[in-house]
Write a protein that holds these residues in place. Structure first.
Motif, short mmCIF file in Angstrom:
data_model
loop_
_atom_site.label_atom_id
_atom_site.label_comp_id
_atom_site.label_asym_id
_atom_site.label_seq_id
_atom_site.Cartn_x
_atom_site.Cartn_y
_atom_site.Cartn_z
N PHE A 176 51.69 -32.95 -9.03
CA PHE A 176 50.74 -32.16 -9.99
C PHE A 176 51.47 -31.36 -10.58
N ASN A 177 52.77 -30.62 -10.23
CA ASN A 177 53.58 -29.80 -11.10
C ASN A 177 54.18 -30.67 -12.10
N ARG A 178 54.43 -31.98 -12.00
CA ARG A 178 54.91 -32.71 -13.18
C ARG A 178 53.86 -32.98 -13.85
N TYR A 179 52.66 -33.46 -13.38
CA TYR A 179 51.51 -33.78 -14.20
C TYR A 179 51.04 -32.39 -15.18
N LEU A 180 50.98 -31.41 -14.53
CA LEU A 180 50.58 -30.18 -15.41
C LEU A 180 51.64 -29.74 -16.42
N PHE A 181 53.04 -29.85 -16.11
CA PHE A 181 53.93 -29.63 -17.01
C PHE A 181 53.91 -30.60 -18.25
N TYR A 182 53.70 -31.91 -17.67
CA TYR A 182 53.36 -32.90 -19.13
C TYR A 182 52.23 -32.40 -19.98
N TYR A 183 51.24 -31.82 -19.18
CA TYR A 183 49.74 -31.42 -19.47
C TYR A 183 50.00 -30.58 -20.79
N PHE A 184 50.73 -29.33 -20.52
CA PHE A 184 51.08 -28.37 -21.26
C PHE A 184 51.64 -28.82 -22.60
N TYR A 185 52.62 -29.52 -22.27
CA TYR A 185 53.55 -30.10 -23.32
C TYR A 185 52.83 -30.90 -24.31
N HIS A 186 52.17 -32.11 -23.43
CA HIS A 186 51.31 -33.00 -24.51
C HIS A 186 50.24 -32.22 -25.22
N MET A 187 49.50 -31.54 -24.57
CA MET A 187 48.26 -31.07 -25.20
C MET A 187 48.45 -29.81 -25.92
N ASN A 188 49.72 -29.44 -26.01
CA ASN A 188 50.04 -27.84 -26.45
C ASN A 188 48.94 -26.76 -25.95
N PHE A 189 48.80 -26.85 -24.65
CA PHE A 189 48.05 -25.93 -24.08
C PHE A 189 48.43 -24.40 -24.58
N PRO A 190 47.66 -23.58 -25.00
CA PRO A 190 46.23 -23.55 -24.56
C PRO A 190 45.39 -24.13 -25.80
N ILE A 210 51.51 -24.24 -6.30
CA ILE A 210 50.73 -24.55 -7.36
C ILE A 210 49.46 -23.69 -7.65
N SER A 211 49.00 -23.42 -6.47
CA SER A 211 47.57 -22.74 -6.48
C SER A 211 47.73 -21.33 -7.02
N HIS A 212 48.80 -20.77 -6.64
CA HIS A 212 49.31 -19.36 -7.04
C HIS A 212 49.75 -19.48 -8.59
N SER A 213 50.43 -20.29 -9.00
CA SER A 213 50.59 -20.60 -10.50
C SER A 213 49.29 -20.67 -11.21
N LEU A 214 48.39 -21.60 -10.80
CA LEU A 214 47.02 -21.83 -11.69
C LEU A 214 46.35 -20.53 -11.76
N THR A 215 46.19 -19.76 -10.44
CA THR A 215 45.43 -18.54 -10.57
C THR A 215 46.16 -17.40 -11.66
N ALA A 216 47.54 -17.70 -11.64
CA ALA A 216 48.14 -16.58 -12.65
C ALA A 216 47.91 -16.96 -14.05
N GLN A 241 56.39 -21.06 -17.73
CA GLN A 241 57.18 -20.28 -17.07
C GLN A 241 56.42 -20.16 -15.57
N LEU A 242 55.12 -19.85 -15.67
CA LEU A 242 54.54 -19.80 -14.18
C LEU A 242 54.26 -20.85 -13.61
N LEU A 243 54.27 -21.86 -14.21
CA LEU A 243 53.98 -23.32 -13.48
C LEU A 243 55.36 -23.60 -12.92
N LEU A 244 56.26 -23.25 -13.60
CA LEU A 244 57.64 -23.81 -13.10
C LEU A 244 58.31 -22.68 -12.18
N ASN A 245 57.74 -21.82 -11.80
CA ASN A 245 58.09 -20.50 -11.11
C ASN A 245 58.53 -21.09 -9.60
N GLU A 246 59.52 -21.09 -9.28
CA GLU A 246 59.77 -21.66 -7.62
C GLU A 246 59.04 -20.80 -6.53
N LYS A 247 58.90 -19.64 -6.88
CA LYS A 247 58.56 -18.71 -6.09
C LYS A 247 56.91 -18.86 -5.70
N LEU A 248 56.23 -19.59 -6.57
CA LEU A 248 54.95 -19.72 -6.58
C LEU A 248 54.26 -20.99 -6.23
#
Length: 391
Positions: free
Chosen positions: A296-310, A174-180, A165-172
């Motif tokens: 990188f938003n696409r990559y990280l979304f894939y990453y969270f889904y594929h890797m079952n982050f965290p 990518i650097s702010h999303s990752l910080t959060a 949800q933080l990654l996909l937040n349109e108000k943020l």
């Protein structure tokens, strides 16, 4: 028992492009054949003679009963002169080994549900995931099975959902999303260790949304201004050297293209530095990525889904976050180097960087542990330091 099968559209849209692939999976790595496929191939009248030369029995396990013999060019012995599989052509997909039949398709189970995905080590999979419109449309189907499953801890469920949800937040940005997400993982770790209740994760998530809405998160990001250039230099050169040592045959030539580009990122005195990589990012990569601002938003979304982050490789939540930040940092660095070398980035260059990095990464045993240990040695053990890998 009714459970779900979850499948993103990048999986349903995938088709092997065979001889047109720029880094075929039929070259340069160990292709193991399960026992049943091995016996069926030898029993096939059209394949028997070829199979006796193209397969070598190793008996490591039922799943690794034999392996394909590679020729001098590193190609599987079943490829014809058009670089197409003769097993598939003469006997059909059903006779392919499990490895050949499924790659690059992958999946993981969570609470009895099956989540399908693709590996980025396949160029065509990387192209779909990173560049294809509508790649992340998900379908959920009801399936039945009697298998037992482990229940995902509440802290992990919340961490996974809130991170996305933080990654996909349109108000943020990518650097702010990752910080959060980094801040959230600190709370998640406390909840995992039972220092705090899992409800603290909900509270922190809501606080982060408030900080994002009132602009304070942006000021928080700006406060992380540590000078970590020497640490980043050591981390990058160590990881790059490790990936560049004992590379798998597959992807070796493509990795060398990246390696040569990295070697040419130097200042007027001929010295390599992370500062030069950052300059290359700003001057060459960013303008070239204007058409792919969501890369990188696409990559990280894939990453969270594929890797079952965290829940990644038995790491703690904060370790999983640090590993993800290194992946982000290395890929950004490789894109910067290629962009500087080529004076821009084509879609081919973009796919090469992501695919080659993940091919090299997945063939390194204990990659996650190596990275986490290296970060500790380099002083990237706290959030303010690790966040400097974004710039």
């Amino acid at each position: 028992m009714e459970k779900s099968l979850v499948r993103p559209s990048f999986v349903t849209q995938f088709n092997c492009i065979g001889s047109e692939c720029e880094d075929s999976c039929c070259y340069g790595w160990n292709i193991y054949i399960d026992k049943q496929s091995y016996k069926k191939t030898l029993a096939n009248s059209e394949l028997k003679v070829l199979a006796q030369k193209a397969l070598k029995k190793v008996k490591k396990s039922e799943d690794a009963w034999a392996k394909a013999v590679l020729n001098q060019e590193g190609a599987c012995g079943f490829l014809d002169d058009k670089q197409l599989c003769q097993i598939h052509a003469k006997a059909g997909e059903s006779l392919l080994s499990h490895t050949c039949k499924t790659y690059p398709r992958m999946s993981h189970m969570k609470d009895g549900d099956r989540y399908e995905s693709l590996s980025l080590s396949c160029p065509e999979a990387a192209r779909l995931i990173l560049l294809k419109p509508n790649a992340f449309h998900f379908e959920r189907m009801t399936v039945s099975h009697k298998n037992q499953f482990e229940v995902t801890p509440l802290w992990a469920q919340k961490a996974h959902d809130y991170s996305i949800q933080l990654l996909l937040n349109e108000k943020l940005e990518i650097s702010h999303s990752l910080t959060a997400i980094g801040i959230l993982m600190k709370t998640v770790e406390s909840a995992k260790q039972l220092v705090q209740n899992s409800s603290s994760i909900d509270t922190m998530f809501q606080q982060l949304l408030t900080l994002a809405d009132n602009g304070e998160l942006k000021h928080h990001v700006a406060s992380f201004n540590q000078d970590t250039e020497l640490q980043k230099m050591h981390a990058f050169t160590s990881i790059h050297l490790w990936l560049n040592t004992n590379k798998p045959v597959r992807g070796r030539a493509r990795f060398e293209v990246i390696n040569q580009a990295v070697c040419r990122v130097v200042d007027e005195e001929g010295n390599f530095s992370v500062k030069q990589l950052n300059n290359a990012w700003e001057q060459h990569a960013l303008p070239a990525l204007e058409k792919h601002q969501d890369l990188f938003n696409r990559y990280l979304f894939y990453y969270f889904y594929h890797m079952n982050f965290p829940q990644v490789d038995k790491l703690s939540p904060t370790e999983a976050f640090r590993l993800m930040m290194v992946d982000y940092f290395m890929l950004r660095s490789y894109l910067a180097a290629i962009a500087a070398d080529k004076q821009g980035l084509t879609e081919h260059n973009i796919i090469m960087c992501f695919q080659v990095y993940h091919t090299s990464r997945q063939h390194k045993a204990n990659f996650s542990k190596y990275v986490v240990d290296l970060l500790d040695k380099c002083g990237f053990d706290e959030l303010p330091a690790i966040l400097t890998l974004m710039n």
